[in-house]
Write a protein that holds these residues in place. Structure first.
Motif, PDB file in Angstrom:
ATOM      1  N   THR A 522      20.921 -25.757  36.322  1.00 16.89           N
ATOM      2  CA  THR A 522      19.868 -24.817  36.727  1.00 16.89           C
ATOM      3  C   THR A 522      19.261 -24.076  35.546  1.00 16.89           C
ATOM      4  O   THR A 522      18.198 -23.458  35.678  1.00 16.89           O
ATOM      5  CB  THR A 522      20.441 -23.787  37.711  1.00 16.89           C
ATOM      6  OG1 THR A 522      21.477 -23.031  37.047  1.00 16.89           O
ATOM      7  CG2 THR A 522      21.037 -24.480  38.930  1.00 16.89           C
ATOM      8  N   SER A 523      19.938 -24.134  34.375  1.00 19.83           N
ATOM      9  CA  SER A 523      19.511 -23.385  33.186  1.00 19.83           C
ATOM     10  C   SER A 523      19.375 -21.901  33.490  1.00 19.83           C
ATOM     11  O   SER A 523      18.462 -21.226  33.006  1.00 19.83           O
ATOM     12  CB  SER A 523      18.189 -23.940  32.638  1.00 19.83           C
ATOM     13  OG  SER A 523      18.359 -25.247  32.175  1.00 19.83           O
ATOM     14  N   GLN A 524      20.285 -21.379  34.308  1.00 18.00           N
ATOM     15  CA  GLN A 524      20.251 -19.973  34.678  1.00 18.00           C
ATOM     16  C   GLN A 524      21.637 -19.356  34.596  1.00 18.00           C
ATOM     17  O   GLN A 524      22.650 -20.047  34.718  1.00 18.00           O
ATOM     18  CB  GLN A 524      19.705 -19.803  36.107  1.00 18.00           C
ATOM     19  CG  GLN A 524      18.239 -20.175  36.278  1.00 18.00           C
ATOM     20  CD  GLN A 524      17.764 -19.978  37.704  1.00 18.00           C
ATOM     21  OE1 GLN A 524      18.553 -19.855  38.630  1.00 18.00           O
ATOM     22  NE2 GLN A 524      16.450 -19.944  37.878  1.00 18.00           N
ATOM     23  N   TRP A 525      21.645 -18.034  34.396  1.00 17.36           N
ATOM     24  CA  TRP A 525      22.879 -17.257  34.444  1.00 17.36           C
ATOM     25  C   TRP A 525      23.073 -16.693  35.844  1.00 17.36           C
ATOM     26  O   TRP A 525      22.113 -16.337  36.521  1.00 17.36           O
ATOM     27  CB  TRP A 525      22.828 -16.089  33.445  1.00 17.36           C
ATOM     28  CG  TRP A 525      22.944 -16.509  32.016  1.00 17.36           C
ATOM     29  CD1 TRP A 525      21.912 -16.783  31.156  1.00 17.36           C
ATOM     30  CD2 TRP A 525      24.151 -16.693  31.276  1.00 17.36           C
ATOM     31  NE1 TRP A 525      22.397 -17.141  29.922  1.00 17.36           N
ATOM     32  CE2 TRP A 525      23.770 -17.082  29.954  1.00 17.36           C
ATOM     33  CE3 TRP A 525      25.497 -16.564  31.570  1.00 17.36           C
ATOM     34  CZ2 TRP A 525      24.691 -17.335  28.958  1.00 17.36           C
ATOM     35  CZ3 TRP A 525      26.428 -16.815  30.573  1.00 17.36           C
ATOM     36  CH2 TRP A 525      26.029 -17.206  29.288  1.00 17.36           C
ATOM     37  N   SER A 526      24.332 -16.596  36.262  1.00 15.79           N
ATOM     38  CA  SER A 526      24.650 -15.958  37.542  1.00 15.79           C
ATOM     39  C   SER A 526      26.025 -15.318  37.422  1.00 15.79           C
ATOM     40  O   SER A 526      26.840 -15.719  36.593  1.00 15.79           O
ATOM     41  CB  SER A 526      24.632 -16.973  38.690  1.00 15.79           C
ATOM     42  OG  SER A 526      25.596 -17.988  38.477  1.00 15.79           O
ATOM     43  N   PHE A 527      26.271 -14.306  38.252  1.00 15.12           N
ATOM     44  CA  PHE A 527      27.570 -13.647  38.243  1.00 15.12           C
ATOM     45  C   PHE A 527      28.569 -14.421  39.093  1.00 15.12           C
ATOM     46  O   PHE A 527      28.207 -15.001  40.122  1.00 15.12           O
ATOM     47  CB  PHE A 527      27.447 -12.217  38.779  1.00 15.12           C
ATOM     48  CG  PHE A 527      26.787 -11.262  37.823  1.00 15.12           C
ATOM     49  CD1 PHE A 527      27.452 -10.820  36.688  1.00 15.12           C
ATOM     50  CD2 PHE A 527      25.486 -10.822  38.049  1.00 15.12           C
ATOM     51  CE1 PHE A 527      26.850  -9.941  35.798  1.00 15.12           C
ATOM     52  CE2 PHE A 527      24.871  -9.947  37.164  1.00 15.12           C
ATOM     53  CZ  PHE A 527      25.556  -9.509  36.039  1.00 15.12           C
ATOM     54  N   VAL A 528      29.825 -14.421  38.655  1.00 23.56           N
ATOM     55  CA  VAL A 528      30.930 -14.941  39.468  1.00 23.56           C
ATOM     56  C   VAL A 528      31.913 -13.795  39.670  1.00 23.56           C
ATOM     57  O   VAL A 528      31.659 -12.656  39.255  1.00 23.56           O
ATOM     58  CB  VAL A 528      31.601 -16.160  38.797  1.00 23.56           C
ATOM     59  CG1 VAL A 528      30.643 -17.339  38.740  1.00 23.56           C
ATOM     60  CG2 VAL A 528      32.105 -15.818  37.395  1.00 23.56           C
ATOM     61  N   VAL A 529      33.037 -14.089  40.317  1.00 30.10           N
ATOM     62  CA  VAL A 529      33.988 -13.022  40.623  1.00 30.10           C
ATOM     63  C   VAL A 529      34.447 -12.329  39.338  1.00 30.10           C
ATOM     64  O   VAL A 529      34.687 -12.965  38.315  1.00 30.10           O
ATOM     65  CB  VAL A 529      35.192 -13.595  41.411  1.00 30.10           C
ATOM     66  CG1 VAL A 529      35.977 -14.580  40.564  1.00 30.10           C
ATOM     67  CG2 VAL A 529      36.096 -12.479  41.901  1.00 30.10           C
ATOM     68  N   GLN A 530      34.524 -11.025  39.371  1.00 28.43           N
ATOM     69  CA  GLN A 530      34.840 -10.256  38.171  1.00 28.43           C
ATOM     70  C   GLN A 530      36.344 -10.195  37.924  1.00 28.43           C
ATOM     71  O   GLN A 530      37.152 -10.482  38.800  1.00 28.43           O
ATOM     72  CB  GLN A 530      34.273  -8.839  38.293  1.00 28.43           C
ATOM     73  CG  GLN A 530      34.820  -8.046  39.452  1.00 28.43           C
ATOM     74  CD  GLN A 530      34.071  -6.728  39.639  1.00 28.43           C
ATOM     75  OE1 GLN A 530      33.032  -6.482  39.027  1.00 28.43           O
ATOM     76  NE2 GLN A 530      34.603  -5.872  40.489  1.00 28.43           N
ATOM     77  N   MET A 531      36.712  -9.812  36.695  1.00 28.35           N
ATOM     78  CA  MET A 531      38.116  -9.646  36.348  1.00 28.35           C
ATOM     79  C   MET A 531      38.699  -8.455  37.103  1.00 28.35           C
ATOM     80  O   MET A 531      37.969  -7.620  37.651  1.00 28.35           O
ATOM     81  CB  MET A 531      38.268  -9.431  34.839  1.00 28.35           C
ATOM     82  CG  MET A 531      37.834 -10.620  33.994  1.00 28.35           C
ATOM     83  SD  MET A 531      38.033 -10.315  32.203  1.00 28.35           S
ATOM     84  CE  MET A 531      36.718  -9.117  31.921  1.00 28.35           C
TER      85      MET A 531
END
Length: 594
Positions: A522-531
């Motif tokens: 997708t050439s995009q950044w996205s958030f995943v589950v945090q620490m």
């Protein structure tokens, strides 16, 4: 007569003494019995029975295999070998036979196994282990089968692992099959050059090439394996090249490799379907908007999760602000931290890289000075040695190994944040400047993604960035890339299976526990589950398909805790705390010697 009378008197006295009641009154309240256990009773008894058998005495059954006959005792075979226990204690015809024909077992192997029934010990070697394991499987001697399995697993080699896997499947020995598969995954490149691989049927080759667990530096090695298999019998196999090429993740190949190697391969060149596959791969590289059309498994690099690297925590800073030379290592397989030899120099804010199985500690701060010195650690000898220093002094630098070189980017020299970058080449033992970055960056994260070095975030002493630069080696030029969603410095980065992850850090206002990921499709950044915790100065590395986040600073305290991210499950779990470190550490993962 006197002698006889004397003997009679002795007998009479003995009988009288046996009939006497012994005075046990004083011991009425004590335990009235004890047991004797002869330690070697069974061993000595079976050893005697083995001697009797070898003399051919008292044997009541004969086992016949091929042209050989082996005499034995029915009761011993029934007591020691499950197969004969079932045979002799049931209504089977063989129960009453004096001679029993055994089929499916090698003559020498049967003799060894009958001897085992009497002695309880067995010796195998590379010449007899296969036959003995077949015999043990037939006679249901699971302990012997397991012993043979362990013997074979210790001696796996690129030239035999495929044959071992087939042998394990034939005997339905799951541990042997699993170990052979694991060995195949970890040593795929070497196995693909063996006669066993080149002689495999097509279906088996396709199955192997389709597996995600293959340990390869690039997809080029998978293509070479497919092409070599076809070339081994090209007259017969040319027509199958398209089926093999479908298992090669062509979009992951370099454009030059597609054009100069794949496209001109004789088998691929003569196949219309192969040319279509190459054209689709070119579309993927040239037209990013069409990347979503490709199956996810074909555009993600393979990763061998069975390779568990040893994680090293290097240097760092104490809660009192003092630099450390302490080094400890963690084995995920054992689940334990252990101390190793310390560095020669105390180093906080140190850069760490792993190259050719050796650990490099680069630059840093010793509590008084910014450093340009570099040390190299050899795990086999547990020793550090100094190597040639960098041109510039740097702490809070970015450091990563790539393409048989060590890249060092930015950092702080005690006065300014730096935009300069250097490369160390071990084969010449020299440091060389490369092009400067577009921005001066201290406390940036540096990683390798899709064969390219990236520098992410950091600060210049005034501003914290979310911008990213990538290095074009051919042009010796830094290019701006898609920025992160958050500004970050003192953060960590790791790339795994076609995605680049960024962890924690500091954005100028708060300490972060957020994690974001860049997807090449997708050439995009996205958030995943945090620490689970805020971690600035976090150390990040990969082992066994998992990403480890070590230590750091949460805004109040230095941290010794470690947590592990599973990209497949998008979840975190706690791992074992470091023993000797808290706060920011340099981190590297060294592959285990196989």
């Amino acid at each position: 007569m006197l002698k006889n009378c004397s003997s009679m008197n002795l007998i009479d006295k003995a009988e009288k003494s046996c009939n006497m009641m012994l005075g046990w009154g004083e011991f009425e309240n004590e335990v009235a019995e004890e047991t004797m256990q002869a330690n070697n009773f069974a061993f000595e008894a079976f050893s005697t029975m083995q001697d009797i058998r070898r003399q051919g005495k008292m044997c009541d059954v004969t086992l016949k295999v091929g042209g050989n006959k082996f005499s034995a005792h029915r009761i011993i075979l029934a007591a020691s070998i499950p197969y004969f226990s079932s045979m002799f204690t049931s209504d089977m015809l063989e129960t009453s036979k004096n001679e029993i024909v055994i089929q499916g077992i090698d003559e020498d192997a049967l003799e060894v196994l009958v001897n085992y029934a009497y002695s309880g010990h067995i010796t195998v070697n590379v010449n007899n282990v296969q036959a003995i394991m077949v015999g043990a499987n037939y006679l249901q001697l699971q302990a012997v089968k397991n012993f043979c399995c362990t013997f074979i697993k210790k001696r796996l080699h690129p030239s035999n692992c495929l044959g071992v896997r087939q042998f394990g499947e034939m005997l339905m020995c799951a541990p042997l099959v699993e170990r052979a598969n694991s060995y195949l995954h970890q040593h795929f490149v070497e196995v693909s050059k063996s006669e066993e691989f080149l002689q495999l049927p097509k279906e088996n080759v396709i199955n192997i090439l389709s597996q995600n667990e293959l340990n390869v530096k690039s997809e080029e090695q998978v293509f070479y394996a497919a092409a070599a298999w076809v070339k081994y019998d090209d007259e017969t196999r040319n027509k199958w090249m398209d089926e093999l090429l479908q298992q090669v993740r062509l979009p992951l190949l370099r454009p030059e490799f597609l054009a100069d190697v794949v496209q001109v391969d004789p088998a691929a060149k003569s196949c219309l379907r192969c040319r279509d596959l190459v054209d689709k791969a070119k579309d993927y590289l040239l037209m990013p908007d069409r990347r979503s059309e490709f199956p996810p498994n074909m555009v993600r690099p393979r990763y061998c999760t069975e390779i568990q690297d040893t994680i090293y925590a290097v240097g760092g800073i104490t809660s009192a602000g003092e630099a450390l030379n302490t080094v400890e290592k963690y084995s995920p397989m054992i689940g334990r931290w252990e101390m190793t030899s310390p560095m020669r120099t105390c180093r906080s804010r140190v850069g760490v890289a792993v190259l050719a199985g050796q650990l490099y500690a680069v630059g840093g701060y010793d509590g008084m000075h910014r450093l340009n010195t570099v040390e190299m650690y050899t795990p086999d000898t547990d020793e550090w040695c100094d190597i040639k220093p960098m041109h510039e002094k740097r702490s809070a630098l970015g450091c990563v190994a790539h393409d048989d070189q060590i890249f060092v980017c930015g950092g702080y020299n005690g006065v300014d944040s730096l935009s300069t970058c250097e490369v160390y080449r071990p084969h010449t033992q020299t440091w060389q400047f490369i092009s400067k970055m577009n921005k001066s960056r201290s406390a940036a994260a540096v990683g390798v993604f899709e064969g390219t070095v990236y520098v992410l975030g950091g600060h210049d002493g005034l501003s914290i960035f979310n911008t990213i630069e990538s290095y074009d080696r051919k042009k010796d030029k830094w290019c701006m890339s898609v920025p992160m969603l958050s500004k970050r410095c003192r953060h960590g980065v790791a790339s795994l299976q076609g995605r680049m992850f960024v962890f924690g850090g500091y954005d100028g206002q708060k300490f972060l526990k957020s994690v974001e990921v860049f997807d090449r499709v997708t050439s995009q950044w996205s958030f995943v589950v945090q620490m689970s915790m805020r971690r600035s100065r976090v150390g990040v590395t990969i082992s066994g398909g998992k990403i480890y986040a070590l230590g750091g600073y949460d805004g109040c305290s230095n941290l010794s805790s470690v947590e592990v991210y599973d990209p497949e499950l998008n979840s975190w779990k706690d791992s074992d705390r470091m023993w000797a470190h808290d706060g920011g550490v340099g981190v590297g993962a060294v592959p285990l010697s196989m």
